[in-house]
Design an enzyme around this catalytic site. Sequence first.
Site, short mmCIF file in Angstrom:
data_model
loop_
_atom_site.label_atom_id
_atom_site.label_comp_id
_atom_site.label_asym_id
_atom_site.label_seq_id
_atom_site.Cartn_x
_atom_site.Cartn_y
_atom_site.Cartn_z
N ASP A 7 0.86 -1.19 0.00
CA ASP A 7 0.00 0.00 0.00
C ASP A 7 0.89 1.23 0.00
O ASP A 7 2.08 1.17 0.33
CB ASP A 7 -0.91 0.02 1.23
CG ASP A 7 -1.90 1.18 1.19
OD1 ASP A 7 -2.55 1.36 0.14
OD2 ASP A 7 -2.01 1.94 2.16
N SER A 8 0.27 2.37 -0.33
CA SER A 8 1.02 3.63 -0.28
C SER A 8 1.34 4.01 1.17
O SER A 8 2.21 4.83 1.40
CB SER A 8 0.21 4.74 -0.95
OG SER A 8 -1.03 4.88 -0.28
N CYS A 70 -4.16 -1.26 -2.42
CA CYS A 70 -4.22 0.19 -2.60
C CYS A 70 -5.06 0.39 -3.86
O CYS A 70 -4.70 -0.12 -4.93
CB CYS A 70 -2.81 0.74 -2.79
SG CYS A 70 -2.74 2.49 -3.20
N GLU A 159 -3.69 9.24 7.87
CA GLU A 159 -2.26 8.93 8.07
C GLU A 159 -1.76 9.53 9.39
O GLU A 159 -0.87 9.00 10.03
CB GLU A 159 -1.42 9.48 6.90
CG GLU A 159 -1.53 8.69 5.61
CD GLU A 159 -0.57 7.50 5.51
OE1 GLU A 159 0.54 7.61 6.03
OE2 GLU A 159 -0.97 6.47 4.93
N CYS A 191 -10.87 3.41 -1.14
CA CYS A 191 -9.50 3.74 -0.72
C CYS A 191 -9.30 2.97 0.58
O CYS A 191 -10.15 3.00 1.47
CB CYS A 191 -9.36 5.23 -0.48
SG CYS A 191 -7.83 5.68 0.36
N HIS A 193 -7.59 3.39 3.04
CA HIS A 193 -7.50 4.16 4.29
C HIS A 193 -8.89 4.36 4.92
O HIS A 193 -9.01 4.47 6.13
CB HIS A 193 -6.92 5.55 4.03
CG HIS A 193 -5.44 5.56 3.82
ND1 HIS A 193 -4.83 4.94 2.75
CD2 HIS A 193 -4.44 6.14 4.55
CE1 HIS A 193 -3.51 5.14 2.83
NE2 HIS A 193 -3.26 5.86 3.91
#
Length: 277
Positions: A7-8, A70, A159, A191, A193
């Site tokens: 993932d990023s 991701c 994040e 997404c 996240h």
Amino acid sequence: MSIGIFDSGIGGLTVLKQITKTLPEYHYVYLGDNARAPYGDRSSEKVYECTKQGVEFLFTQDCALVILACNTASAVALRRLQQEWLPHAYPDRRILGIIIPTVETIVSLHTKRPKRIGVIGSRATILSNAYGKEIEKRAPALLSALFQKSCPLLVPFIEEGMQKSVPATMIAKHYLRPLKQKQVTLLVLGCTHYPLMKKKIQAIMGRNVIVIDPGIIVARSLKNYLERHERIRERLTMRDPSFTQIKFFTTDIAEKLQSTAARFWGKGVPIEKISLG
Ligand code: DGL
């Protein structure tokens, strides 16, 4: 050999959590490219290069198969990696994404009872129209009931562990308003996240909207993939399922992954910093 999860940043941990619940018997290696997150505001070329470097690192960690956990990387880089790079660079390894299994689930839910579908994701995911393209291949009529919205400001809040903050709530309400106005009945968290603020998103959308976390779908689809692909399955090392083994890597300071990893696997999970590129 292991299963790699890329993932990023921290978002892929939500996918890894679901995968290890469904398939606890394998070894996993996680890489979050936190130093270069978010990917969602980068060019396709940059996302492709970063994703390729991340996947290659996971291959050097003896992963037989890498899941791009991701949406941005799956939307922008997956097909090109599978077609242009993998066949000559690592012909015996595999890379799978997150969007196709999610779309298959949406289409089958829609077939049972028609839905108005919202997809939220990074700017790159929404601009790529990857969800629209995959839906069109399977159920073109559904496109008129598809509404997509990029929510770029949510990733930096998540994040930073600020997903429950007042500004994050205000921003989420702002992004979700047009989808509420379209009266969507199913919302895809496009997404990885966003599952970290799923409760908040569900509360904003209301109880009657089904909020889909692709991590759960990807876990099921990976199980199914391994059942069908014996050659890959046989190369994976198996262990006692009561103790899943995961190695964590990040391209930035370990603290960024640490608090989310602690939420799922307890405090003190060892995380190693590496450099890519
Ligand atoms: N977690 C990623 C996704 O699913 C990306 C967010 C980003 O890096 O912009 O799209």
